[in-house]
Design a protein around this motif. Sequence first.
Motif, PDB file in Angstrom:
ATOM      1  N   ASP A  46      59.483  -3.884-106.900  1.00 16.78           N
ATOM      2  CA  ASP A  46      58.289  -3.553-106.283  1.00 16.78           C
ATOM      3  C   ASP A  46      57.187  -3.710-107.310  1.00 16.78           C
ATOM      4  N   ARG A  47      57.384  -4.279-108.659  1.00 19.70           N
ATOM      5  CA  ARG A  47      56.456  -4.223-109.514  1.00 19.70           C
ATOM      6  C   ARG A  47      55.230  -5.154-109.154  1.00 19.70           C
ATOM      7  N   LEU A  48      55.320  -6.166-108.434  1.00 21.10           N
ATOM      8  CA  LEU A  48      54.252  -6.822-108.114  1.00 21.10           C
ATOM      9  C   LEU A  48      53.389  -6.304-106.818  1.00 21.10           C
ATOM     10  N   PRO A  49      52.319  -6.542-106.607  1.00 20.94           N
ATOM     11  CA  PRO A  49      51.287  -6.272-105.406  1.00 20.94           C
ATOM     12  C   PRO A  49      52.157  -6.527-104.330  1.00 20.94           C
ATOM     13  N   ASN A  50      52.109  -5.760-103.465  1.00 24.18           N
ATOM     14  CA  ASN A  50      52.896  -5.920-101.837  1.00 24.18           C
ATOM     15  C   ASN A  50      51.895  -6.614-101.133  1.00 24.18           C
ATOM     16  N   LEU A  51      51.796  -7.940-101.000  1.00 22.31           N
ATOM     17  CA  LEU A  51      50.836  -8.844-100.441  1.00 22.31           C
ATOM     18  C   LEU A  51      51.766  -9.417 -99.116  1.00 22.31           C
ATOM     19  N   PRO A  52      50.838  -9.859 -98.115  1.00 19.49           N
ATOM     20  CA  PRO A  52      51.513 -10.429 -97.113  1.00 19.49           C
ATOM     21  C   PRO A  52      52.223 -11.790 -97.480  1.00 19.49           C
ATOM     22  N   VAL A  53      52.958 -12.300 -96.630  1.00 17.20           N
ATOM     23  CA  VAL A  53      53.847 -13.436 -96.737  1.00 17.20           C
ATOM     24  C   VAL A  53      54.124 -13.856 -95.146  1.00 17.20           C
ATOM     25  N   ASN A  54      53.593 -15.044 -94.831  1.00 16.58           N
ATOM     26  CA  ASN A  54      54.092 -15.766 -93.350  1.00 16.58           C
ATOM     27  C   ASN A  54      53.842 -17.132 -93.501  1.00 16.58           C
ATOM     28  N   LEU A  55      55.256 -17.579 -93.704  1.00 12.24           N
ATOM     29  CA  LEU A  55      55.242 -19.021 -93.663  1.00 12.24           C
ATOM     30  C   LEU A  55      56.181 -19.324 -92.328  1.00 12.24           C
ATOM     31  N   ASN A  56      55.567 -20.246 -91.570  1.00  8.36           N
ATOM     32  CA  ASN A  56      56.145 -20.372 -90.360  1.00  8.36           C
ATOM     33  C   ASN A  56      56.883 -21.887 -90.394  1.00  8.36           C
ATOM     34  N   LEU A  57      58.433 -21.827 -90.403  1.00  4.66           N
ATOM     35  CA  LEU A  57      59.173 -23.028 -90.598  1.00  4.66           C
ATOM     36  C   LEU A  57      60.158 -22.725 -89.427  1.00  4.66           C
ATOM     37  N   GLY A  58      59.526 -22.160 -88.084  1.00  2.26           N
ATOM     38  CA  GLY A  58      60.143 -21.446 -87.059  1.00  2.26           C
ATOM     39  C   GLY A  58      60.695 -22.546 -85.922  1.00  2.26           C
ATOM     40  N   ASP A  59      60.603 -23.959 -86.211  1.00  7.77           N
ATOM     41  CA  ASP A  59      61.287 -24.908 -85.543  1.00  7.77           C
ATOM     42  C   ASP A  59      61.973 -25.788 -86.199  1.00  7.77           C
ATOM     43  N   SER A  60      63.235 -26.446 -85.815  1.00  7.82           N
ATOM     44  CA  SER A  60      64.160 -27.070 -86.257  1.00  7.82           C
ATOM     45  C   SER A  60      63.401 -28.291 -87.075  1.00  7.82           C
ATOM     46  N   GLY A  61      62.426 -29.017 -86.367  1.00 11.76           N
ATOM     47  CA  GLY A  61      61.692 -30.235 -87.156  1.00 11.76           C
ATOM     48  C   GLY A  61      61.034 -29.673 -88.667  1.00 11.76           C
ATOM     49  N   TYR A  79      61.413 -11.486 -99.963  1.00 12.47           N
ATOM     50  CA  TYR A  79      60.938 -11.641 -98.436  1.00 12.47           C
ATOM     51  C   TYR A  79      62.182 -11.987 -97.754  1.00 12.47           C
ATOM     52  N   GLN A  80      61.739 -11.966 -96.659  1.00 12.36           N
ATOM     53  CA  GLN A  80      62.719 -11.829 -95.369  1.00 12.36           C
ATOM     54  C   GLN A  80      62.780 -13.175 -94.742  1.00 12.36           C
ATOM     55  N   CYS A  81      64.015 -13.744 -94.557  1.00 10.30           N
ATOM     56  CA  CYS A  81      63.994 -15.081 -93.718  1.00 10.30           C
ATOM     57  C   CYS A  81      64.360 -14.709 -92.499  1.00 10.30           C
ATOM     58  N   VAL A  82      63.479 -14.618 -91.472  1.00  6.11           N
ATOM     59  CA  VAL A  82      63.952 -14.342 -89.967  1.00  6.11           C
ATOM     60  C   VAL A  82      64.120 -15.469 -89.120  1.00  6.11           C
ATOM     61  N   PRO A  83      65.590 -15.507 -88.595  1.00  8.38           N
ATOM     62  CA  PRO A  83      65.783 -16.782 -87.817  1.00  8.38           C
ATOM     63  C   PRO A  83      64.805 -16.695 -86.478  1.00  8.38           C
ATOM     64  N   ALA A  84      64.388 -18.052 -86.128  1.00 14.94           N
ATOM     65  CA  ALA A  84      63.382 -18.336 -85.198  1.00 14.94           C
ATOM     66  C   ALA A  84      63.998 -18.773 -83.927  1.00 14.94           C
ATOM     67  N   GLN A  85      63.278 -18.663 -83.001  1.00 13.51           N
ATOM     68  CA  GLN A  85      63.695 -18.937 -81.617  1.00 13.51           C
ATOM     69  C   GLN A  85      64.214 -20.571 -81.542  1.00 13.51           C
ATOM     70  N   TYR A  86      63.511 -21.405 -82.194  1.00 16.22           N
ATOM     71  CA  TYR A  86      63.631 -22.651 -82.083  1.00 16.22           C
ATOM     72  C   TYR A  86      64.254 -23.432 -83.313  1.00 16.22           C
ATOM     73  N   GLY A  87      65.223 -22.633 -83.948  1.00 12.26           N
ATOM     74  CA  GLY A  87      65.976 -23.361 -84.904  1.00 12.26           C
ATOM     75  C   GLY A  87      65.575 -23.277 -86.353  1.00 12.26           C
ATOM     76  N   GLY A  88      64.410 -22.793 -86.598  1.00 12.60           N
ATOM     77  CA  GLY A  88      64.041 -22.738 -87.979  1.00 12.60           C
ATOM     78  C   GLY A  88      63.946 -21.138 -88.381  1.00 12.60           C
ATOM     79  N   TYR A  89      63.361 -20.720 -89.446  1.00  9.90           N
ATOM     80  CA  TYR A  89      63.340 -19.504 -89.855  1.00  9.90           C
ATOM     81  C   TYR A  89      61.677 -19.114 -90.344  1.00  9.90           C
ATOM     82  N   LEU A  90      61.299 -18.018 -90.022  1.00  8.96           N
ATOM     83  CA  LEU A  90      59.853 -17.317 -90.345  1.00  8.96           C
ATOM     84  C   LEU A  90      60.284 -16.687 -91.828  1.00  8.96           C
ATOM     85  N   ILE A  91      59.182 -16.950 -92.766  1.00  9.97           N
ATOM     86  CA  ILE A  91      59.299 -16.232 -94.331  1.00  9.97           C
ATOM     87  C   ILE A  91      58.384 -15.041 -94.078  1.00  9.97           C
TER      88      ILE A  91
END
Length: 166
Positions: free
Chosen positions: A20-35, A151-163
Amino acid sequence: MMAVLLLSCLLFSCNSVDDDRLPNLPVNLNLGDSGLWNRYGVAGFGLYRYFIPELKEPSGFQYAASSCAGFGGVLLIGGMDPFSGEMNVPLAYDLACPVECKPGIKVRVDDSTFEAVCPECGSKYDVTMQAGAPVSGPAADGNHRYALRRYQCVPAQYGGYLIVNR
């Protein structure tokens, strides 16, 4: 199993590991579909990709207005989840070296070892099996050790992941 045991020893030894040494900033990368996942995700152990909005990396990736990539950008790599032991899962880390604490000093993956290496201080981090724990260099020296921010890689509904950073 051996990696989980090793990680437990690292996490619960006398030396603390600070991710946790780095600033805790938002991460939101949407790779949430299989394409999107098939084009920009990672499909196996040691395969990796950098997400750095200011450098428009990876090439062709369309960052949305809601996209955020932490402090120094995001490293997405295939590896083993050290907490569950599951293999070939996507893992995500901040690219900024926690020793240097500057967004412009980014770790890079060494293709021969699958370790993330800081070009400035020389610290090395295990990003495929030990949750970004320091392996060598200033990040691993002394009583206070610095790991990469996860960071978390969360499985998305359409086959990809949300980071995300939650």
